[in-house]
Design a protein around this motif. Structure first.
Motif, PDB file in Angstrom:
ATOM      1  N   UNK A   1       0.828  -1.207   0.000  1.00 38.08           N
ATOM      2  CA  UNK A   1       0.000   0.000   0.000  1.00 38.08           C
ATOM      3  C   UNK A   1       0.860   1.254   0.000  1.00 38.08           C
ATOM      4  N   UNK A   2       1.954   1.234   0.751  1.00 34.57           N
ATOM      5  CA  UNK A   2       2.834   2.402   0.803  1.00 34.57           C
ATOM      6  C   UNK A   2       3.420   2.701  -0.578  1.00 34.57           C
ATOM      7  N   UNK A   3       3.844   1.655  -1.291  1.00 29.70           N
ATOM      8  CA  UNK A   3       4.394   1.855  -2.630  1.00 29.70           C
ATOM      9  C   UNK A   3       3.309   2.350  -3.582  1.00 29.70           C
ATOM     10  N   UNK A   4       2.144   1.723  -3.525  1.00 27.94           N
ATOM     11  CA  UNK A   4       1.037   2.095  -4.402  1.00 27.94           C
ATOM     12  C   UNK A   4       0.610   3.546  -4.172  1.00 27.94           C
ATOM     13  N   UNK A   5       0.409   3.911  -2.904  1.00 24.85           N
ATOM     14  CA  UNK A   5      -0.033   5.271  -2.592  1.00 24.85           C
ATOM     15  C   UNK A   5       1.057   6.289  -2.895  1.00 24.85           C
ATOM     16  N   UNK A   6       2.323   5.924  -2.668  1.00 27.91           N
ATOM     17  CA  UNK A   6       3.424   6.859  -2.942  1.00 27.91           C
ATOM     18  C   UNK A   6       3.552   7.127  -4.432  1.00 27.91           C
ATOM     19  N   UNK A   7       3.451   6.072  -5.234  1.00 25.93           N
ATOM     20  CA  UNK A   7       3.469   6.254  -6.688  1.00 25.93           C
ATOM     21  C   UNK A   7       2.383   7.243  -7.112  1.00 25.93           C
TER      22      UNK A   7
ATOM     23  N   UNK B   1      -8.963   2.549  -3.743  1.00 29.55           N
ATOM     24  CA  UNK B   1      -8.543   1.516  -4.694  1.00 29.55           C
ATOM     25  C   UNK B   1      -7.882   0.338  -4.002  1.00 29.55           C
ATOM     26  N   UNK B   2      -7.150   0.607  -2.940  1.00 32.15           N
ATOM     27  CA  UNK B   2      -6.446  -0.474  -2.247  1.00 32.15           C
ATOM     28  C   UNK B   2      -7.285  -1.066  -1.121  1.00 32.15           C
ATOM     29  N   UNK B   3      -8.136  -0.243  -0.492  1.00 29.28           N
ATOM     30  CA  UNK B   3      -8.875  -0.716   0.683  1.00 29.28           C
ATOM     31  C   UNK B   3     -10.174  -1.415   0.370  1.00 29.28           C
ATOM     32  N   UNK B   4     -10.944  -0.928  -0.594  1.00 23.13           N
ATOM     33  CA  UNK B   4     -12.261  -1.500  -0.866  1.00 23.13           C
ATOM     34  C   UNK B   4     -12.211  -2.949  -1.352  1.00 23.13           C
ATOM     35  N   UNK B   5     -11.193  -3.384  -2.135  1.00 20.45           N
ATOM     36  CA  UNK B   5     -11.163  -4.798  -2.525  1.00 20.45           C
ATOM     37  C   UNK B   5     -11.119  -5.771  -1.355  1.00 20.45           C
ATOM     38  N   UNK B   6     -10.698  -5.317  -0.191  1.00 18.07           N
ATOM     39  CA  UNK B   6     -10.674  -6.198   0.971  1.00 18.07           C
ATOM     40  C   UNK B   6     -12.083  -6.547   1.439  1.00 18.07           C
ATOM     41  N   UNK B   7     -13.092  -5.801   1.008  1.00 22.89           N
ATOM     42  CA  UNK B   7     -14.476  -6.096   1.391  1.00 22.89           C
ATOM     43  C   UNK B   7     -15.045  -7.267   0.610  1.00 22.89           C
ATOM     44  N   UNK B   8     -14.427  -7.596  -0.516  1.00 21.90           N
ATOM     45  CA  UNK B   8     -14.943  -8.664  -1.374  1.00 21.90           C
ATOM     46  C   UNK B   8     -14.311  -9.994  -0.995  1.00 21.90           C
ATOM     47  N   UNK B   9     -15.094 -11.057  -0.917  1.00 21.84           N
ATOM     48  CA  UNK B   9     -14.523 -12.380  -0.620  1.00 21.84           C
ATOM     49  C   UNK B   9     -13.793 -12.942  -1.842  1.00 21.84           C
TER      50      UNK B   9
ATOM     51  N   UNK C   1      -5.427 -11.579  -8.393  1.00 23.53           N
ATOM     52  CA  UNK C   1      -5.215 -12.403  -7.203  1.00 23.53           C
ATOM     53  C   UNK C   1      -5.369 -11.584  -5.931  1.00 23.53           C
ATOM     54  N   UNK C   2      -4.756 -10.410  -5.893  1.00 21.92           N
ATOM     55  CA  UNK C   2      -4.764  -9.512  -4.741  1.00 21.92           C
ATOM     56  C   UNK C   2      -4.329 -10.284  -3.495  1.00 21.92           C
TER      57      UNK C   2
ATOM     58  N   UNK D   1     -13.462  -7.651  -7.052  1.00 17.14           N
ATOM     59  CA  UNK D   1     -13.444  -6.201  -6.873  1.00 17.14           C
ATOM     60  C   UNK D   1     -12.062  -5.639  -7.189  1.00 17.14           C
ATOM     61  N   UNK D   2     -11.008  -6.388  -6.868  1.00 16.86           N
ATOM     62  CA  UNK D   2      -9.655  -5.944  -7.218  1.00 16.86           C
ATOM     63  C   UNK D   2      -9.443  -5.960  -8.723  1.00 16.86           C
ATOM     64  N   UNK D   3     -10.152  -6.843  -9.433  1.00 18.72           N
ATOM     65  CA  UNK D   3     -10.026  -6.874 -10.889  1.00 18.72           C
ATOM     66  C   UNK D   3     -10.515  -5.581 -11.520  1.00 18.72           C
ATOM     67  N   UNK D   4     -11.355  -4.840 -10.787  1.00 22.16           N
ATOM     68  CA  UNK D   4     -11.843  -3.557 -11.275  1.00 22.16           C
ATOM     69  C   UNK D   4     -11.065  -2.387 -10.688  1.00 22.16           C
ATOM     70  N   UNK D   5     -10.820  -2.436  -9.381  1.00 22.15           N
ATOM     71  CA  UNK D   5     -10.135  -1.324  -8.721  1.00 22.15           C
ATOM     72  C   UNK D   5      -8.634  -1.312  -9.003  1.00 22.15           C
TER      73      UNK D   5
END
Length: 760
Positions: free
Chosen positions: A103-109, A356-364, A387-388, A398-402
């Motif tokens: 997440x740190x790398x993703x958000x920093x980019x 983008x990084x947090x919401x995919x965690x809501x999906x099983x 895969x996420x 959800x990660x496939x979209x976000x």
């Protein structure tokens, strides 16, 4: 007297014929300014010059198509590689369960890419912020806002758009590509630069607003063609949305330009298929190939399509309403110093990264399908099955979209044979997130487009409707996504023909034409009942005086003389230099009537109109006389037509830069050879609605109002586009606001009665 000022109304302090309004825009002179030098120049033109002129037009269109295609390809190549590096690094960290570092790398980019785009936009090229389509549309309507088509704006638009899209902001690159194509067209048509000694005698034909306007129209069409690989859609976009003046000759050149763009893009894409473009892959130039020979639909599929159209109209108008409110708040921040603009952009970037990084965690996690031809799970930059955080053999829908670029997310939603890939709850979460992020992301100080975010959001709820329909419909979910995208585009942007063709070229699916047409017509009709299209709302916020093709009903009750206000400044045919300098310094007027008075005429009579730029050239050359005598043909010895040709994008000559001696200030200038002897005039009793139609259809910059009776001053006033704006007219005649509201209520009541009668 040699110079007089006539105060013919004290109701307002507004000035007519202004070069700059409060926002600083300039008007284009889309007609030919017929002074003696123009007439002499055309008398000297033979058949060779005419052939040279025609050849140059087509050559510039060819170059424009090639350059726009190259820029579009470069944009996509850069976005795919920059975003690809970001997603690959983040995915590798997640494979080793280093989620916080990922997440740190993703958000920093995302943060630094947004910060970079914001800094160069705010500090170097503020005109490059936003989509650029409203500015191009206003330019083609006759408004020349400063720097909107300059070289600096072009460079910042390209670099800033790459950074913003790569930063995973919910923005697109289609709008910036339209602006980019228009900038390239404007630079090609400037006829060279004297500043950098890059002048060409051949290009002098294009030193006028009309030819530049035509080439900018071609550039806007080429921008759509480069963004979506939709050459016919680009032509229709320029015809339906961008251009205010159209003719058949322009249609041919626009089509030639977009065809050139499409051919060059096709060659570049074939080159990249050999893996010579780095991470450039399926997500590059948007091409959602969802065609199938088995696509069929029946009568039972029409009700869902109608529902999608109604939903698109409601959501599209609400999208415009919310975006209008957000942009007005953002404008208060953007009017402050650059640090505030950068803070706003960075805040939006952080919120976007968290979503983008947090919401995919809501999906099983879902088990990979066994019948898919694609790799599952996908590890890396793109793919339908991300895969996420899931174990082997599973994917996060959800990660496939976000966790993708917007292009790849749209491709996943449009894909055929994926009816069981997404869970309804995941689609619903993604819809609300993209709807809100699309509104919040537009308006920050980065180049950003609206096309792709609206397509993405519309495709999401289209897919949701397809899931809810289930086996009751013969259409698969990917086709519902296409219809959803069409409905939201129609509800937000209010285009029909061009959007229909763009979507068909985008998806390579001609069989969907009837349903797409139906959805677009319904969504536009529903949305029109609530508010205007998104680009018109943005132009209103930016204060761009866009003239509609129709006149407001209350304008029929007013005359041209009812709206002319402020002091009218008039020059004599032979004028003293000090009077010209004083008036140019005291006002920002761009046009001045030239009146002959005795002894040059028996009575005061209107001779013509002289432009501010031409007066500055006269002062700059210092060709004055000691006596108030007519110069006549001697003017051709000191000036040429090129001296009065349209200058390129820039500030041009300023009166503050011209210094004259006291002796020169007392000398005289003969304005007759430099004045347009055939300006458009209307009688003061002409209805304002009729004057507006004339002003817009001809593409005027000034419209002189003359008296109906003799014995008065030869000119009553000057009408410019600001005098036709509803804010100006209703400000002078506030009683019209009540009648306008009553008329609107009567129309709504009549529509309600018609609807109830139809239902009953």
């Amino acid at each position: 007297m040699t110079l007089y000022t006539k105060l013919y109304s004290m109701e307002s302090l507004l000035s007519n014929g202004m070069l700059y309004s409060a926002k600083g825009e300039r008007d284009l002179q889309l007609g030919i300014f017929e002074n003696d030098f123009f007439k002499q120049d055309w008398r000297n033109c033979g058949c060779g010059h005419i052939l040279q002129y025609i050849f140059l037009k087509w050559t510039l269109c060819f170059l424009l198509g090639i350059l726009t295609a190259l820029v579009g390809f470069f944009n996509n190549l850069a976005v795919e590689n920059v975003a690809g590096i970001k997603f690959v690094i983040t995915s590798n960290l997640m494979r080793t369960n280093k989620y916080f570092q990922a997440f740190a790398v993703f958000a920093s980019f995302n943060f630094f890419l947004t910060l970079f785009s914001s800094i160069i936009t705010a500090c170097i090229g503020p005109a490059a912020a936003g989509s650029g389509i409203p500015e191009v549309k206003a330019y083609l309507n006759g408004v020349d806002a400063p720097e909107i088509l300059s070289l600096r704006t072009l460079i910042i638009k390209i670099i800033g758009s790459i950074g913003a899209v790569s930063a995973s902001l919910n923005v697109g690159k289609a709008g910036p590509m339209v602006h980019t194509g228009a900038c390239i067209a404007s630079l090609l048509s400037q006829g060279g630069s004297k500043k950098y000694h890059l002048t060409c005698k051949w290009l002098r034909y294009f030193k006028n607003d009309r030819d530049r306007r035509d080439l900018v129209t071609c550039g806007s069409a080429a921008g759509i063609a480069a963004a979506f690989r939709a050459p016919v859609g680009g032509v229709l976009f320029a015809l339906e949305e961008a251009s205010s003046w159209w003719r058949s000759a322009l249609l041919w050149r626009t089509f030639f330009t977009t065809a050139t763009t499409a051919v060059v893009l096709r060659a570049l894409i074939d080159f990249c298929k050999s893996d010579k473009c780095g991470l450039f892959g399926k997500g590059g130039l948007i091409m959602f190939d969802v065609n199938s020979v088995n696509i069929t639909y029946q009568l039972v599929d029409l009700p869902p399509a109608i529902v999608l159209g109604v939903i698109g109209g409601i959501l599209g108008s609400f999208y415009n309403y919310l975006l209008d409110k957000v942009l007005r708040v953002y404008s208060l921040i953007n009017e402050k110093k650059p640090p505030y603009r950068l803070l706003l952009a960075c805040t939006v970037s952080i919120c976007t990264s968290c979503c983008l990084f947090g919401l995919p965690w809501l999906a099983p996690c879902r088990k990979c399908p066994t019948d898919t031809i694609e790799e599952c799970p996908t590890i890396g930059r793109s793919g339908n099955f991300k895969k996420f955080q899931c174990p082997p053999g599973h994917y996060n829908d959800l990660a496939s979209l976000f966790f993708n670029t917007n292009d790849d997310a749209i491709r996943n939603l449009f894909s055929l044979g994926t009816d069981n890939e997404f869970h309804p709850l995941s689609i619903l979460i993604f819809f609300f997130a993209t709807y809100i992020l699309g509104i919040l992301s537009y308006g920050i100080v980065v180049p950003s487009g609206l096309f792709v975010p609206v397509i993405l959001t519309g495709a999401t709820y289209g897919r949701l409707v397809g899931i809810l329909m289930g086996s009751r419909s013969t259409l698969n979910h990917g086709l519902y996504a296409i219809l959803g995208a069409a409905s939201l585009l129609g509800g937000s942007m209010r285009m029909t023909v061009s959007l229909c063709v763009i979507l068909l070229e985008l998806t390579n699916d001609l069989l969907m034409l009837p349903l797409v047409m139906l959805v677009l017509l319904i969504s536009k009709t529903v949305a029109d009942a609530f508010n205007g299209n998104i680009y018109d709302l943005i132009m209103q916020i930016k204060g761009l005086p866009y003239l509609e093709a129709h006149a407001e009903p209350y304008m029929k009750n007013l005359t041209a003389g009812d709206v002319v206000v402020g002091p009218l400044h008039i020059f004599n045919g032979v004028e003293r230099v000090c009077n010209i300098v004083h008036l140019l310094r005291a006002t920002k007027h761009n046009g001045f009537p030239v009146v002959d008075e005795p002894p040059n005429s028996e009575s005061p009579v209107l001779f013509g109109l002289v432009l501010r730029a031409h007066l500055l050239m006269l002062l700059k050359k210092r060709e004055f006389s000691h006596t108030p005598a007519l110069v006549g043909v001697d003017a051709f010895k000191h000036f040429s037509f090129d001296d009065f040709a349209k200058r390129g994008s820039g500030k041009g000559d300023q009166i503050e830069d011209i210094e004259l001696s006291d002796e020169e200030m007392e000398m005289f200038v003969d304005l007759h050879p430099f004045a347009n002897t055939s300006p458009y005039t209307v009688v003061e009793t002409m209805s304002l609605a009729k004057a507006l139609i004339l002003f817009r259809q001809v593409g005027l910059r000034h419209l002189l109002v003359v008296p109906k009776t003799h014995g008065r001053a030869p000119v009553v006033g000057i009408l410019t586009r600001h005098d036709f704006m509803p804010e100006h007219v209703l400000g002078l005649h506030p009683y019209l606001k009540g009648s306008q509201w009553k008329r609107m209520r009567f129309q709504l009541f009549s529509l309600a009665q018609l609807f109830l009668g139809w239902c009953g």
